[in-house]
Design a protein around this motif. Structure first.
Motif, PDB file in Angstrom:
ATOM      1  N   GLU A  56      16.244 -54.146  20.314  1.00 60.41           N
ATOM      2  CA  GLU A  56      15.607 -52.881  20.713  1.00 60.41           C
ATOM      3  C   GLU A  56      14.903 -52.245  19.526  1.00 60.41           C
ATOM      4  OE1 GLU A  56      18.419 -51.201  24.294  1.00 60.41           O
ATOM      5  OE2 GLU A  56      19.229 -51.144  22.252  1.00 60.41           O
ATOM      6  N   LEU A 112      24.652 -44.985  18.952  1.00 60.97           N
ATOM      7  CA  LEU A 112      24.330 -45.021  20.386  1.00 60.97           C
ATOM      8  C   LEU A 112      24.346 -46.441  20.946  1.00 60.97           C
ATOM      9  CD1 LEU A 112      21.454 -42.375  20.409  1.00 60.97           C
ATOM     10  CD2 LEU A 112      23.701 -42.144  21.508  1.00 60.97           C
ATOM     11  N   LYS A 121      19.221 -40.638  25.484  1.00 61.59           N
ATOM     12  CA  LYS A 121      19.267 -40.356  24.050  1.00 61.59           C
ATOM     13  C   LYS A 121      18.810 -41.540  23.222  1.00 61.59           C
ATOM     14  CE  LYS A 121      23.023 -37.032  24.283  1.00 61.59           C
ATOM     15  NZ  LYS A 121      24.344 -36.647  23.843  1.00 61.59           N
ATOM     16  N   LYS A 122      19.226 -42.740  23.599  1.00 69.02           N
ATOM     17  CA  LYS A 122      18.859 -43.911  22.812  1.00 69.02           C
ATOM     18  C   LYS A 122      17.342 -44.118  22.823  1.00 69.02           C
ATOM     19  CE  LYS A 122      19.906 -48.104  24.159  1.00 69.02           C
ATOM     20  NZ  LYS A 122      20.630 -49.360  24.439  1.00 69.02           N
ATOM     21  N   THR A 123      16.722 -43.969  23.969  1.00 72.01           N
ATOM     22  CA  THR A 123      15.266 -44.118  24.054  1.00 72.01           C
ATOM     23  C   THR A 123      14.583 -43.081  23.170  1.00 72.01           C
ATOM     24  OG1 THR A 123      15.420 -45.026  26.285  1.00 72.01           O
ATOM     25  CG2 THR A 123      13.283 -44.105  25.626  1.00 72.01           C
ATOM     26  N   ALA A 151      22.434 -49.107  19.996  1.00 74.33           N
ATOM     27  CA  ALA A 151      21.159 -49.824  20.034  1.00 74.33           C
ATOM     28  C   ALA A 151      21.355 -51.234  19.492  1.00 74.33           C
ATOM     29  CB  ALA A 151      20.107 -49.091  19.202  1.00 74.33           C
ATOM     30  N   LEU A 157      20.948 -44.414  16.072  1.00 71.92           N
ATOM     31  CA  LEU A 157      20.785 -45.562  16.965  1.00 71.92           C
ATOM     32  C   LEU A 157      21.996 -46.489  16.921  1.00 71.92           C
ATOM     33  CD1 LEU A 157      17.012 -46.197  16.385  1.00 71.92           C
ATOM     34  CD2 LEU A 157      18.101 -45.770  18.610  1.00 71.92           C
ATOM     35  N   GLU A 177      15.802 -41.656  20.514  1.00 70.86           N
ATOM     36  CA  GLU A 177      16.011 -42.016  19.106  1.00 70.86           C
ATOM     37  C   GLU A 177      15.124 -43.189  18.703  1.00 70.86           C
ATOM     38  OE1 GLU A 177      17.417 -40.636  16.571  1.00 70.86           O
ATOM     39  OE2 GLU A 177      18.466 -39.027  17.600  1.00 70.86           O
TER      40      GLU A 177
END
Length: 120
Positions: free
Chosen positions: A84, A78, A48-50, A80, A75, A52
């Protein structure tokens, strides 16, 4: 939509409020859009983070301030990191040139707002 408030948090709240009429007048469309978003960002080969981070880069590329606000909020939730986000925005600037650089500056402000890392 240009940033019409002092903060991205206020902008996303205003947009959410403004979307109320669409949720009322076109509930099936809005429900389907929500489902599309959940399906597109669900964990899969990419987490999910990737996903987003990708959404944030695209938000900068298409110059969508509300999108920047919503995706930086996601983010932050999550977990982040600022690094990032910075590296993601670097790719967005590389692909989008000067206009993306200007929106990347706004995306940093939005992330810092919601992550509690705002610099004075």
């Amino acid at each position: 939509m240009p940033l019409a408030t002092d903060t991205y948090r206020a902008l996303t709240q205003a947009v959410s409020t403004e979307l109320h009429s669409l949720r009322t007048s076109t509930p099936d469309v809005m429900r389907a859009f929500g489902e599309l978003g959940r399906a597109a960002t669900a964990d899969g080969a990419l987490d999910k983070k990737t996903k987003e981070l990708i959404a944030l880069a695209l938000s900068v590329a298409v110059r969508c301030d509300p999108c920047i606000g919503f995706h930086t909020q996601a983010l932050a939730k999550l977990g982040a990191t600022r690094q990032e986000v910075d590296e993601t925005l670097g790719v967005a600037v590389y692909m989008g040139g000067g206009p993306s650089l200007m929106y990347a500056a706004g995306a940093i402000r939005a992330f810092d707002e919601v992550a509690g890392t705002a610099r004075d």
